[in-house]
Design a protein around this motif. Structure first.
Motif, PDB file in Angstrom:
ATOM      1  N   ARG A  52      44.350  42.751  38.918  1.00  0.00           N
ATOM      2  CA  ARG A  52      43.698  43.511  39.982  1.00  0.00           C
ATOM      3  C   ARG A  52      44.552  43.542  41.243  1.00  0.00           C
ATOM      4  O   ARG A  52      44.652  44.576  41.910  1.00  0.00           O
ATOM      5  CB  ARG A  52      42.323  42.919  40.290  1.00  0.00           C
ATOM      6  CG  ARG A  52      41.351  43.051  39.133  1.00  0.00           C
ATOM      7  CD  ARG A  52      39.963  42.598  39.523  1.00  0.00           C
ATOM      8  NE  ARG A  52      39.388  43.474  40.527  1.00  0.00           N
ATOM      9  CZ  ARG A  52      38.255  43.212  41.174  1.00  0.00           C
ATOM     10  NH1 ARG A  52      37.601  42.099  40.940  1.00  0.00           N
ATOM     11  NH2 ARG A  52      37.784  44.060  42.077  1.00  0.00           N
ATOM     12  N   GLN A  56      45.849  47.049  42.620  1.00  0.00           N
ATOM     13  CA  GLN A  56      45.409  47.468  43.954  1.00  0.00           C
ATOM     14  C   GLN A  56      46.610  47.835  44.812  1.00  0.00           C
ATOM     15  O   GLN A  56      46.570  48.793  45.586  1.00  0.00           O
ATOM     16  CB  GLN A  56      44.575  46.355  44.609  1.00  0.00           C
ATOM     17  CG  GLN A  56      43.139  46.332  44.088  1.00  0.00           C
ATOM     18  CD  GLN A  56      42.414  45.024  44.382  1.00  0.00           C
ATOM     19  OE1 GLN A  56      42.890  44.212  45.182  1.00  0.00           O
ATOM     20  NE2 GLN A  56      41.279  44.817  43.742  1.00  0.00           N
ATOM     21  N   ASP A  69      40.812  50.750  38.577  1.00  0.00           N
ATOM     22  CA  ASP A  69      40.233  50.997  37.252  1.00  0.00           C
ATOM     23  C   ASP A  69      40.805  52.250  36.593  1.00  0.00           C
ATOM     24  O   ASP A  69      40.908  52.307  35.368  1.00  0.00           O
ATOM     25  CB  ASP A  69      38.706  51.083  37.342  1.00  0.00           C
ATOM     26  CG  ASP A  69      38.094  49.722  37.646  1.00  0.00           C
ATOM     27  OD1 ASP A  69      38.621  48.716  37.134  1.00  0.00           O
ATOM     28  OD2 ASP A  69      37.109  49.658  38.401  1.00  0.00           O
TER      29      ASP A  69
ATOM     30  N   SER B  64      34.742  48.134  34.192  1.00  0.00           N
ATOM     31  CA  SER B  64      35.688  48.010  35.300  1.00  0.00           C
ATOM     32  C   SER B  64      36.244  46.594  35.286  1.00  0.00           C
ATOM     33  O   SER B  64      35.671  45.704  34.656  1.00  0.00           O
ATOM     34  CB  SER B  64      35.005  48.286  36.647  1.00  0.00           C
ATOM     35  OG  SER B  64      34.148  47.210  36.983  1.00  0.00           O
ATOM     36  N   ARG B  66      36.379  44.558  37.781  1.00  0.00           N
ATOM     37  CA  ARG B  66      35.458  43.685  38.512  1.00  0.00           C
ATOM     38  C   ARG B  66      34.317  43.226  37.603  1.00  0.00           C
ATOM     39  O   ARG B  66      33.951  42.057  37.571  1.00  0.00           O
ATOM     40  CB  ARG B  66      34.906  44.457  39.715  1.00  0.00           C
ATOM     41  CG  ARG B  66      33.934  43.683  40.570  1.00  0.00           C
ATOM     42  CD  ARG B  66      33.564  44.504  41.807  1.00  0.00           C
ATOM     43  NE  ARG B  66      32.574  43.815  42.623  1.00  0.00           N
ATOM     44  CZ  ARG B  66      31.256  43.948  42.469  1.00  0.00           C
ATOM     45  NH1 ARG B  66      30.784  44.728  41.520  1.00  0.00           N
ATOM     46  NH2 ARG B  66      30.415  43.286  43.233  1.00  0.00           N
ATOM     47  N   ARG B  67      33.763  44.160  36.849  1.00  0.00           N
ATOM     48  CA  ARG B  67      32.667  43.812  35.935  1.00  0.00           C
ATOM     49  C   ARG B  67      33.150  42.908  34.814  1.00  0.00           C
ATOM     50  O   ARG B  67      32.438  42.027  34.353  1.00  0.00           O
ATOM     51  CB  ARG B  67      32.062  45.080  35.322  1.00  0.00           C
ATOM     52  CG  ARG B  67      31.362  45.983  36.309  1.00  0.00           C
ATOM     53  CD  ARG B  67      29.961  45.485  36.609  1.00  0.00           C
ATOM     54  NE  ARG B  67      29.329  46.350  37.604  1.00  0.00           N
ATOM     55  CZ  ARG B  67      28.631  45.915  38.633  1.00  0.00           C
ATOM     56  NH1 ARG B  67      28.454  44.624  38.822  1.00  0.00           N
ATOM     57  NH2 ARG B  67      28.077  46.749  39.474  1.00  0.00           N
ATOM     58  N   GLN B 167      24.015  39.368  39.357  1.00  0.00           N
ATOM     59  CA  GLN B 167      25.029  40.133  38.654  1.00  0.00           C
ATOM     60  C   GLN B 167      24.362  41.214  37.802  1.00  0.00           C
ATOM     61  O   GLN B 167      24.769  42.371  37.809  1.00  0.00           O
ATOM     62  CB  GLN B 167      25.862  39.161  37.788  1.00  0.00           C
ATOM     63  CG  GLN B 167      27.006  39.770  37.029  1.00  0.00           C
ATOM     64  CD  GLN B 167      26.734  39.944  35.528  1.00  0.00           C
ATOM     65  OE1 GLN B 167      27.497  40.544  34.834  1.00  0.00           O
ATOM     66  NE2 GLN B 167      25.631  39.436  35.031  1.00  0.00           N
TER      67      GLN B 167
END
Lengths: 251, 318, 94
Positions: A52, A56, A69, B64, B66-67, B167
């Motif tokens: 990430r 980013q 993503d 994603s 993050r998920r 969450q």
């Protein structure tokens, strides 16, 4: 794009973390003990965290309306730059630890150079990564030793994994155009120079593990140029399932 | 020991619990207390590790990064919680391997909810929101249970689990604020998980066999029906907030009781799943057995290696 | 072969200056693995700066049946505590 070389260089590093993190994630809940499940997940989480940070940064360089993503999930297979080694399947725990160790040794050496990059963002990501990857290497190295110098069955299995994975190691030290350009600017690492140290270190540990480093083998390469093994398509089909089935949505 | 001696020990024991004293592993305890605790704590531990499977099913497909990280961390926590609980159980004189044997042979039970399949990404939201929500209601009172190691494990579990439900709710919220397709996905998940979540809080008080003894030993603080009502009362407003409809035409706020009245639970389905005939019972146990069997040579190797290292250490010392 | 990894007890110092506290237990084949597993299991949320692991079988625990003789004799030794001694109020900082 102003700096296409830098962009490609970042992806070349980040994709390794993404794909290896993805492979480890598949294992969560299926390992040989609860303790190893928890440890493997920690490594996966470190790798996804690194991914990430890199992506980013890449979105800032791309000058397009892209998110981390988009980069992770919306490329075609030929655009992923990861080495063949990290996409190899979790055949058994010997492969998982062998793949991890063979990558970790390279990964740590690379980050130890990248921390001196003239690119401050890359240097910062590398500094954080060094701590994480040092632990990964200790963990995977310990396991290669346990399995190598364990029972007759485990020695055979670990040797089998090393024999199969060995041919993917040479690619780690190939220089892409982006690698060469970034190394010249003092932003990237000349990974070709890491080769000798790498094989010395790996061979020593294999010896300690009562295993043999394969000799005189043919090497497979191509991942860095986006020419992957057949495993990659399935990995991506799985990983990209949501993004492909439900395009243009946020989750 | 004579029966009278045992009886007097039992009285002292019950009095200690009534005074809110904790029982520690080496303390004298009635055999029934030990057995009940082994059963309940191991069931709880089994639920954690079988519970890793339905959610683990979506790690590789999380939409994603993050998920993906959040889901990995959550499933990893479940492994950790299983580990804490097995450890607590082991203080009662039973090994983790014996407990695994009970799980793998089908002798031990785990929460039935994990025998339902996770079919869409929205199920990750629904499981976190509803299943973890129901679990928290069950677990918080256990932080004060009478058996010390169990209570301590639960304190840690509850502390760590606080992010799990949020969450899940966040996943639902995002879906409900998204496209029509996403909202439909969320509603569908709620439709499938609502009733099993209510069943998860256990059979009705009339049919619950262990309740009275469990209350005395503080393994239970409230009855199943009370817990269920609490869960419904706190969840319905959350569903309203999401703009989702609870799949129960009889659900209605009762001004007099201040609670929601709800429709009849299909207990036949519950017992069917408990008895091993749910949609995924076989699949879940097979996955656990496969992981364990495939890991056997790895665990052997580690022990053999440890023995070699130990022998070497002794040799050097001499 | 018995491949049941032995049980270890884990003690974690949450920050320098504090003592190591018992955090829980886990299974591991050897001490290095025990330490690694302890790190992964018990310090996932930044809970520690130092870890001890010890094989559970190496711990000798007192027997609760002896609690009377072990601990009760200490209950009436009030002279071990400062409040046992009378000092005039004018004496400060003592």
């Amino acid at each position: 794009m102003k700096n296409e070389n830098l962009y490609n260089y970042i992806l070349g590093i980040a994709d390794n973390s993404l794909i290896l993190g993805q492979r480890l994630g598949e294992l969560c809940g299926h390992g040989p003990s609860l303790e190893t499940d928890i440890a493997g997940t920690n490594i996966s989480l470190d790798l996804i965290g690194q991914t990430r940070s890199y992506y980013q940064y890449a979105t800032k360089i791309s000058e397009q309306e892209k998110t981390e993503d988009d980069i992770a999930f919306l490329r075609i297979e030929r655009e992923y730059k990861n080495v063949l080694l990290v996409e190899q399947p979790n055949t058994h725990f010997g492969y998982v630890m062998g793949r991890q160790y063979l990558f970790d040794v390279y990964h740590l050496m690379m980050l130890q150079q990248l921390q001196f990059s003239k690119d401050e963002t890359l240097a910062a990501i590398a500094k954080k990564g060094i701590k994480e990857v040092s632990y990964h290497k200790r963990f995977s190295g310990d396991w290669v030793k346990r399995l190598g110098d364990g029972t007759a069955e485990s020695t055979a299995k670990m040797q089998e994994a090393i024999n199969d994975l060995w041919r993917f190691t040479a690619e780690l030290f190939d220089m892409t155009d982006a690698d060469t350009a970034m190394a010249l600017e003092g932003k990237g690492v000349d990974v070709s120079k890491l080769k000798e140290g790498y094989y010395k270190e790996v061979t020593a540990l294999l010896e300690e593990a009562t295993l043999t480093a394969p000799e005189g083998m043919y090497f497979s390469r191509g991942g860095k140029k986006g020419v992957h093994s057949e495993h990659m398509g399935y990995l991506l089909a799985d990983m990209q399932y949501m993004q492909r089935t439900y395009p243009n949505m946020e989750w | 020991m004579s029966n009278e001696q045992i009886k007097s020990l039992e009285e002292i024991f019950e009095a200690r619990i009534a005074r809110d004293e904790k029982i520690e592993p080496k303390d004298w305890m009635p055999e029934k207390y030990r057995k009940t605790h082994i059963r309940q704590i191991s069931q709880h531990a089994h639920s954690e590790i079988v519970g890793m499977l339905p959610e683990g099913n979506w790690i590789s497909r999380a939409p994603s990064l993050r998920r993906k990280a959040a889901l990995l961390a959550k499933v990893q926590d479940e492994a950790g919680h299983g580990l804490y609980l097995y450890s607590a159980c082991e203080t009662l004189g039973i090994s983790r391997i014996e407990l695994y044997d009970q799980l793998h042979s089908g002798k031990a039970k785990y929460s039935s909810i994990f025998n339902y399949p996770t079919l869409t990404w929205a199920d990750m939201g629904a499981v976190g929101w509803l299943v973890d929500g129901a679990a928290i209601i069950n677990q918080v009172p256990l932080c004060n249970t009478s058996f010390g190691p169990y209570a301590r494990a639960m304190v840690r579990v509850c502390k760590e689990e606080s992010f799990h439900q949020r969450q899940g709710f966040e996943i639902m919220l995002k879906l409900c604020n998204g496209s029509k397709q996403q909202k439909d996905m969320a509603q569908d998940a709620l439709n499938r998980w609502w009733w099993p979540s209510l069943m998860m809080l256990g059979p009705t008080d009339a049919e619950s066999v262990h309740t009275e003894q469990s209350m005395k030993w503080k393994l239970k603080r409230k009855s199943n029906d009370d817990l269920r009502q609490q869960f419904i009362d706190q969840t319905v407003p959350q569903a309203d907030l999401l703009g989702l409809t609870i799949p129960d035409p009889d659900l209605k706020f009762n001004e007099q009781t201040g609670s929601y009245d709800f429709g009849t639970i299909d207990w036949d389905e519950f017992w069917q799943v408990v008895k091993g005939h749910g949609p995924c019972n076989k699949q879940r146990i097979s996955a656990r057995v496969a992981a364990w069997d495939n890991g056997s040579w790895v665990r052997d190797a580690a022990m053999a290696h440890a023995a070699k290292k130990e022998a070497l250490k002794i040799k050097i010392a001499i | 072969m018995d491949n049941n990894w032995p049980l270890w007890e884990v003690f974690v110092r949450s920050k320098n200056g504090l003592e190591h506290r018992h955090f829980g237990s886990l299974h591991a084949a050897d001490e290095d693995m025990a330490l690694e597993n302890a790190r992964d299991v018990y310090t996932r949320r930044n809970e520690g700066v130092s870890i001890w692991v010890v094989k559970s079988s190496n711990i000798k625990a007192s027997n609760p049946a002896h609690n009377g003789e072990l601990f009760e004799p200490a209950q009436d030794k009030v002279y071990r505590h400062p409040t046992f001694y009378n000092v005039p109020d004018e004496v400060k900082h003592m």
